[in-house]
Design an enzyme around this catalytic site. Structure first.
Site, PDB file in Angstrom:
ATOM      1  N   HIS A 169       0.817  -1.206   0.000  1.00 41.69           N
ATOM      2  CA  HIS A 169       0.000   0.000   0.000  1.00 41.69           C
ATOM      3  C   HIS A 169       0.856   1.264   0.000  1.00 41.69           C
ATOM      4  CE1 HIS A 169      -2.587   3.022   2.294  1.00 41.69           C
ATOM      5  NE2 HIS A 169      -3.100   2.966   1.083  1.00 41.69           N
TER       6      HIS A 169
ATOM      7  N   HIS B 279      -1.204   1.621   8.059  1.00 43.79           N
ATOM      8  CA  HIS B 279      -2.651   1.729   7.872  1.00 43.79           C
ATOM      9  C   HIS B 279      -3.367   0.436   8.238  1.00 43.79           C
ATOM     10  CE1 HIS B 279      -0.986   4.918   5.215  1.00 43.79           C
ATOM     11  NE2 HIS B 279      -1.905   5.607   5.843  1.00 43.79           N
TER      12      HIS B 279
END
Length: 172
Positions: free
Chosen positions: A102, A121
């Site tokens: 990501h 995250h």
């Protein structure tokens, strides 16, 4: 008073428009397949690198490695139970990139639930399911090494099944 902008659409004009629409739809489905074929053949071949020997591995403890180069952090794991894409005598050895796909955060391994966790995250990746992303912001699975074990127990990485984060050189 009828609308002056109305068009009298005859049967021939209707059929001609339908034929053009069908031709456009057919072209739209053929072109991505041709582009996909070009992209698949344009992949860079990764080198075959020796990462470790089976005797270097301890069940459910990560062995940190680097592949395809020294800047690409990764890990080998001997899970103790056979898994898809697992190699070795028990079909239980797997390898993964340790960089979150990501945003590139370094991942940590949780031996309790056999998951990789991202501190950035909160994405989670399941080791027993080929690095499948199970939670969080990531939109792709964790890159898994394509491994081979020779007769003497040497473990070689021969490619990856996903793109490495931040590597535009993964494809030409």
């Amino acid at each position: 008073m009828p609308c002056q902008k109305m068009v009298d659409l005859g049967r021939r004009q209707f059929l001609r428009g339908g034929a053009l629409s069908a031709a456009g739809a057919a072209a739209a489905t053929v072109m991505p397949q041709q582009a996909k074929a070009r992209t698949a053949s344009a992949r860079v071949e990764y080198p075959s690198n020796r990462l470790a020997n089976i005797s270097d591995l301890t069940e459910n403890e990560p062995l940190y490695v680097a592949y395809p180069d020294d800047d690409a952090q990764g890990v080998l794991l001997k899970l103790g139970t056979p898994v898809a894409e697992g190699v070795g005598p028990g079909g239980d050895i797997v390898g993964f990139s340790m960089i979150c796909p990501h945003k590139g955060f370094p991942l940590s391994y949780s031996a309790n639930d056999r998951m990789f966790n991202c501190p950035g995250h909160y994405s989670r990746f399941d080791v027993e399911k080929g690095g499948m992303q199970t939670w969080g912001q990531a939109t792709q699975n964790l890159p898994q090494y394509i491994l081979r074990v020779d007769d003497s127990g040497e473990i070689y990485a021969e490619g990856l099944d996903e793109l490495l984060y931040g590597r535009p050189s993964n494809v030409l």
